[in-house]
Design a protein around this motif. Structure first.
Motif, PDB file in Angstrom:
ATOM      1  N   MET A   3      -2.556  22.603  -4.624  1.00  0.00           N
ATOM      2  CA  MET A   3      -3.967  22.294  -4.375  1.00  0.00           C
ATOM      3  C   MET A   3      -4.544  21.475  -5.531  1.00  0.00           C
ATOM      4  N   PRO A   4      -5.560  20.657  -5.240  1.00  0.00           N
ATOM      5  CA  PRO A   4      -6.176  19.862  -6.301  1.00  0.00           C
ATOM      6  C   PRO A   4      -6.996  20.726  -7.259  1.00  0.00           C
ATOM      7  N   SER A   5      -7.297  20.169  -8.408  1.00  0.00           N
ATOM      8  CA  SER A   5      -8.171  20.850  -9.359  1.00  0.00           C
ATOM      9  C   SER A   5      -9.538  21.067  -8.729  1.00  0.00           C
ATOM     10  N   GLU A   6     -10.199  22.133  -9.136  1.00  0.00           N
ATOM     11  CA  GLU A   6     -11.533  22.417  -8.588  1.00  0.00           C
ATOM     12  C   GLU A   6     -12.520  21.345  -9.004  1.00  0.00           C
ATOM     13  N   ARG A  33     -12.510  20.866  -3.740  1.00  0.00           N
ATOM     14  CA  ARG A  33     -12.030  22.239  -3.584  1.00  0.00           C
ATOM     15  C   ARG A  33     -12.882  23.110  -4.488  1.00  0.00           C
ATOM     16  N   GLN A  34     -13.396  24.202  -3.938  1.00  0.00           N
ATOM     17  CA  GLN A  34     -14.182  25.175  -4.696  1.00  0.00           C
ATOM     18  C   GLN A  34     -13.625  26.554  -4.351  1.00  0.00           C
ATOM     19  N   CYS A  35     -12.923  27.154  -5.316  1.00  0.00           N
ATOM     20  CA  CYS A  35     -12.190  28.409  -5.083  1.00  0.00           C
ATOM     21  C   CYS A  35     -11.185  28.190  -3.966  1.00  0.00           C
ATOM     22  N   ASP A  36     -11.334  28.855  -2.817  1.00  0.00           N
ATOM     23  CA  ASP A  36     -10.381  28.672  -1.728  1.00  0.00           C
ATOM     24  C   ASP A  36     -10.974  27.938  -0.532  1.00  0.00           C
ATOM     25  N   ILE A  37     -12.066  27.205  -0.745  1.00  0.00           N
ATOM     26  CA  ILE A  37     -12.661  26.436   0.350  1.00  0.00           C
ATOM     27  C   ILE A  37     -12.719  24.951  -0.016  1.00  0.00           C
ATOM     28  N   ALA A  70     -15.290  21.742   0.434  1.00  0.00           N
ATOM     29  CA  ALA A  70     -16.693  21.417   0.710  1.00  0.00           C
ATOM     30  C   ALA A  70     -16.829  19.909   0.863  1.00  0.00           C
ATOM     31  N   ARG A  71     -17.605  19.489   1.859  1.00  0.00           N
ATOM     32  CA  ARG A  71     -17.847  18.058   2.080  1.00  0.00           C
ATOM     33  C   ARG A  71     -18.733  17.497   0.983  1.00  0.00           C
ATOM     34  N   GLU A  72     -18.379  16.339   0.484  1.00  0.00           N
ATOM     35  CA  GLU A  72     -19.140  15.701  -0.576  1.00  0.00           C
ATOM     36  C   GLU A  72     -20.450  15.120  -0.052  1.00  0.00           C
ATOM     37  N   SER A  73     -20.442  14.569   1.140  1.00  0.00           N
ATOM     38  CA  SER A  73     -21.606  13.858   1.655  1.00  0.00           C
ATOM     39  C   SER A  73     -22.714  14.758   2.179  1.00  0.00           C
ATOM     40  N   CYS A  74     -22.441  16.023   2.357  1.00  0.00           N
ATOM     41  CA  CYS A  74     -23.424  16.935   2.965  1.00  0.00           C
ATOM     42  C   CYS A  74     -23.853  18.016   1.991  1.00  0.00           C
ATOM     43  N   ASP A  75     -24.182  17.632   0.776  1.00  0.00           N
ATOM     44  CA  ASP A  75     -24.634  18.604  -0.217  1.00  0.00           C
ATOM     45  C   ASP A  75     -23.632  19.741  -0.391  1.00  0.00           C
ATOM     46  N   CYS A  76     -22.364  19.364  -0.439  1.00  0.00           N
ATOM     47  CA  CYS A  76     -21.268  20.329  -0.617  1.00  0.00           C
ATOM     48  C   CYS A  76     -21.233  21.380   0.485  1.00  0.00           C
ATOM     49  N   GLU A  77     -21.434  20.963   1.716  1.00  0.00           N
ATOM     50  CA  GLU A  77     -21.381  21.841   2.881  1.00  0.00           C
ATOM     51  C   GLU A  77     -19.942  22.317   3.108  1.00  0.00           C
ATOM     52  N   PHE A  78     -19.774  23.575   3.486  1.00  0.00           N
ATOM     53  CA  PHE A  78     -18.459  24.137   3.796  1.00  0.00           C
ATOM     54  C   PHE A  78     -17.786  23.325   4.889  1.00  0.00           C
ATOM     55  N   ALA A  79     -16.514  22.971   4.684  1.00  0.00           N
ATOM     56  CA  ALA A  79     -15.763  22.244   5.704  1.00  0.00           C
ATOM     57  C   ALA A  79     -14.638  23.109   6.270  1.00  0.00           C
ATOM     58  N   CYS A  80     -13.862  23.759   5.389  1.00  0.00           N
ATOM     59  CA  CYS A  80     -12.743  24.574   5.852  1.00  0.00           C
ATOM     60  C   CYS A  80     -12.182  25.383   4.692  1.00  0.00           C
ATOM     61  N   PHE A  81     -11.238  26.254   5.005  1.00  0.00           N
ATOM     62  CA  PHE A  81     -10.490  26.966   3.981  1.00  0.00           C
ATOM     63  C   PHE A  81      -9.249  26.157   3.627  1.00  0.00           C
ATOM     64  N   GLU A  82      -8.617  26.472   2.503  1.00  0.00           N
ATOM     65  CA  GLU A  82      -7.442  25.742   2.035  1.00  0.00           C
ATOM     66  C   GLU A  82      -6.324  25.685   3.069  1.00  0.00           C
ATOM     67  N   ASP A  83      -6.188  26.710   3.900  1.00  0.00           N
ATOM     68  CA  ASP A  83      -5.074  26.735   4.849  1.00  0.00           C
ATOM     69  C   ASP A  83      -5.189  25.685   5.955  1.00  0.00           C
ATOM     70  N   ALA A  84      -6.324  25.015   6.081  1.00  0.00           N
ATOM     71  CA  ALA A  84      -6.497  23.957   7.073  1.00  0.00           C
ATOM     72  C   ALA A  84      -6.052  22.588   6.552  1.00  0.00           C
ATOM     73  N   ILE A  85      -5.708  22.510   5.276  1.00  0.00           N
ATOM     74  CA  ILE A  85      -5.337  21.226   4.681  1.00  0.00           C
ATOM     75  C   ILE A  85      -3.937  20.822   5.118  1.00  0.00           C
TER      76      ILE A  85
END
Length: 72
Positions: free
Chosen positions: A16-19, A42-46, A48-63
């Motif tokens: 995984m990439p650096s946080e 990547r923030q912890c195990d989620i 977050a989208r950059e363009s939407c004020d760091c809105e949740f996109a998915c968990f790491e397992d979806a990558i």
């Protein structure tokens, strides 16, 4: 100068990439969904989208794969 984000080197989901480092992610959420490309962090195990004020996109397992953004 008109810089566009490009991928340096693609990595699989085995590492995984650096946080809080801006990356391009290819993700797949759910079995029926098509892969989606997004720019985010990547923030912890989620992821977050950059363009939407760091809105949740998915968990790491979806990558599927990811890369650090390289501005050239």
């Amino acid at each position: 100068m008109n810089n566009k984000p490009i991928c340096g080197e693609w990595h699989g989901n085995d590492v995984m990439p650096s946080e809080n480092k801006l990356c391009i992610f290819e993700i797949k959420v759910g079995k029926a969904s098509k892969g989606e490309i997004l720019i985010g962090y990547r923030q912890c195990d989620i992821i977050a989208r950059e363009s939407c004020d760091c809105e949740f996109a998915c968990f790491e397992d979806a990558i599927i794969r990811w890369c650090y953004i390289d501005l050239n």
